[in-house]
Write a protein that holds these residues in place. Structure first.
Motif, short mmCIF file in Angstrom:
data_model
loop_
_atom_site.label_atom_id
_atom_site.label_comp_id
_atom_site.label_asym_id
_atom_site.label_seq_id
_atom_site.Cartn_x
_atom_site.Cartn_y
_atom_site.Cartn_z
N LEU A 76 0.82 -1.21 0.00
CA LEU A 76 0.00 0.00 0.00
C LEU A 76 0.86 1.26 0.00
O LEU A 76 0.54 2.24 -0.66
CB LEU A 76 -0.93 -0.01 1.20
N LYS A 77 1.97 1.23 0.75
CA LYS A 77 2.87 2.39 0.76
C LYS A 77 3.64 2.51 -0.55
O LYS A 77 3.79 3.60 -1.10
CB LYS A 77 3.83 2.30 1.95
N GLY A 78 4.12 1.37 -1.05
CA GLY A 78 4.92 1.40 -2.27
C GLY A 78 4.14 1.84 -3.49
O GLY A 78 4.71 2.42 -4.42
N SER A 79 2.85 1.58 -3.50
CA SER A 79 2.01 1.96 -4.63
C SER A 79 1.30 3.29 -4.41
O SER A 79 0.53 3.73 -5.26
CB SER A 79 0.96 0.87 -4.87
N ASN A 80 1.58 3.94 -3.26
CA ASN A 80 0.94 5.21 -2.90
C ASN A 80 -0.58 5.10 -2.86
O ASN A 80 -1.29 6.08 -3.12
CB ASN A 80 1.35 6.33 -3.87
N ILE A 81 -1.07 3.93 -2.53
CA ILE A 81 -2.51 3.73 -2.43
C ILE A 81 -3.06 4.29 -1.14
O ILE A 81 -4.11 4.93 -1.10
CB ILE A 81 -2.86 2.22 -2.54
N ALA A 82 -2.33 4.07 -0.03
CA ALA A 82 -2.83 4.48 1.28
C ALA A 82 -1.81 5.34 2.02
O ALA A 82 -0.60 5.15 1.87
CB ALA A 82 -3.18 3.25 2.12
N THR A 83 -2.33 6.28 2.81
CA THR A 83 -1.50 7.09 3.71
C THR A 83 -1.82 6.64 5.13
O THR A 83 -2.98 6.60 5.53
CB THR A 83 -1.81 8.59 3.55
N PHE A 84 -0.78 6.33 5.89
CA PHE A 84 -0.94 5.84 7.24
C PHE A 84 -0.64 6.93 8.27
O PHE A 84 0.09 7.88 7.99
CB PHE A 84 -0.01 4.65 7.50
N GLU A 86 1.21 8.46 11.59
CA GLU A 86 2.64 8.42 11.88
C GLU A 86 3.03 7.16 12.65
O GLU A 86 4.12 6.62 12.46
CB GLU A 86 3.04 9.67 12.66
N ASP A 87 2.15 6.70 13.53
CA ASP A 87 2.46 5.49 14.31
C ASP A 87 1.95 4.22 13.64
O ASP A 87 1.98 3.13 14.23
CB ASP A 87 1.88 5.60 15.72
N ASN A 88 1.49 4.34 12.39
CA ASN A 88 0.99 3.21 11.61
C ASN A 88 -0.19 2.49 12.28
O ASN A 88 -0.45 1.32 12.01
CB ASN A 88 2.11 2.19 11.34
N ASN A 116 -4.51 -3.21 12.45
CA ASN A 116 -3.13 -2.73 12.35
C ASN A 116 -2.10 -3.78 12.76
O ASN A 116 -0.92 -3.67 12.42
CB ASN A 116 -2.94 -1.44 13.16
N LYS A 117 -2.52 -4.80 13.50
CA LYS A 117 -1.59 -5.87 13.88
C LYS A 117 -1.32 -6.82 12.72
O LYS A 117 -0.42 -7.67 12.80
CB LYS A 117 -2.15 -6.66 15.07
#
Length: 236
Positions: A76-84, A86-88, A116-117
């Motif tokens: 999700l981060k690598g494809s810029n699909i989702a923004t998390f 700061e603490d994920n 998130n786990k």
């Protein structure tokens, strides 16, 4: 040509075809084992209630960022699909869609809710990731409105949609004032700037509700659940 030489030539041709066939079959088996053959890779879906927000099939594909063994968060981060956050701990936005404070994104993969786990769980090549906007208090049915900021051909990087909870007697003006990215004139009758961009003399912000341009006196128009208000930057 002597018969003996002819037989050698024919035998050589047969051997070449056999080797070529084995090579082709091996390549096909390899692709099948990797989940590539006849497949387009993992996909995403973004939903608000029963409504799907991604209408183009190409917008749902994640194959370009996929690799074997990749985790949900990496994909999700690598494809810029989702923004998390700061603490994920949570998802803040998906593609160009953001939620107001009273809402959260629920993620499911293979019909199972992913918390998130579970961010480090592996994504299969044929996995389906479904993001659904939910109210924090789990009220049903979910009633929302959307506010889209659209820079058009002038500010091409400006394109964001905010999904907000619907309230009775909500007007166009109310929705605009609720977004910190939108600044109205002192009389609250005109949009001055969006995302800190003020139009030039040959530009203007136009308001549309469900694709139809709003009249100059439309600020007091009452919205209904599922309505979409768009602020579009255009040339005069």
């Amino acid at each position: 040509m002597p018969i003996r030489s002819l037989w050698k030539l024919m035998l050589g041709i047969v051997i070449v075809f056999i080797i070529g066939g084995c090579s082709t079959n091996n390549d096909g088996d390899s692709n099948a084992n990797n989940g590539v053959a006849g497949s387009e890779g993992p996909t995403i879906s973004i939903r608000v209630g029963d409504n799907e927000l991604l209408t183009k099939p190409s917008d749902r594909l994640l194959s370009g960022s996929y690799r074997n063994g990749i985790s949900i968060m990496e994909l999700l981060k690598g494809s810029n699909i989702a923004t998390f956050a700061e603490d994920n701990s949570s998802i803040l936005s998906v593609k160009d869609f953001s939620l107001e404070a009273g809402m959260v994104w629920e993620l499911q993969m293979g019909g199972q809710i992913i918390g998130n786990k579970d961010w480090n769980n592996t994504v299969g090549y044929d996995s389906q990731l479904v993001f659904t906007a939910k109210s924090k208090d789990h009220k049903a049915p979910l009633q929302t409105v959307m506010l889209t900021l659209n820079g058009g051909s002038v500010e091409v990087d400006l394109h964001q949609t905010y999904i907000m909870l619907f309230k009775e007697d909500l007007t166009v003006r109310d929705l605009l004032k609720s977004c910190s990215k939108v600044h109205l004139a002192d009389d609250n009758k005109k949009v001055l700037s969006v995302n800190d961009y003020t139009p030039l003399s040959n530009e203007e912000w136009k308001l549309k509700v469900n694709g139809k341009q709003l009249l100059d006196d439309g600020m007091d128009m009452k919205l209904r659940a599922q309505d979409e208000l768009e602020i579009l930057l255009t040339l005069r």
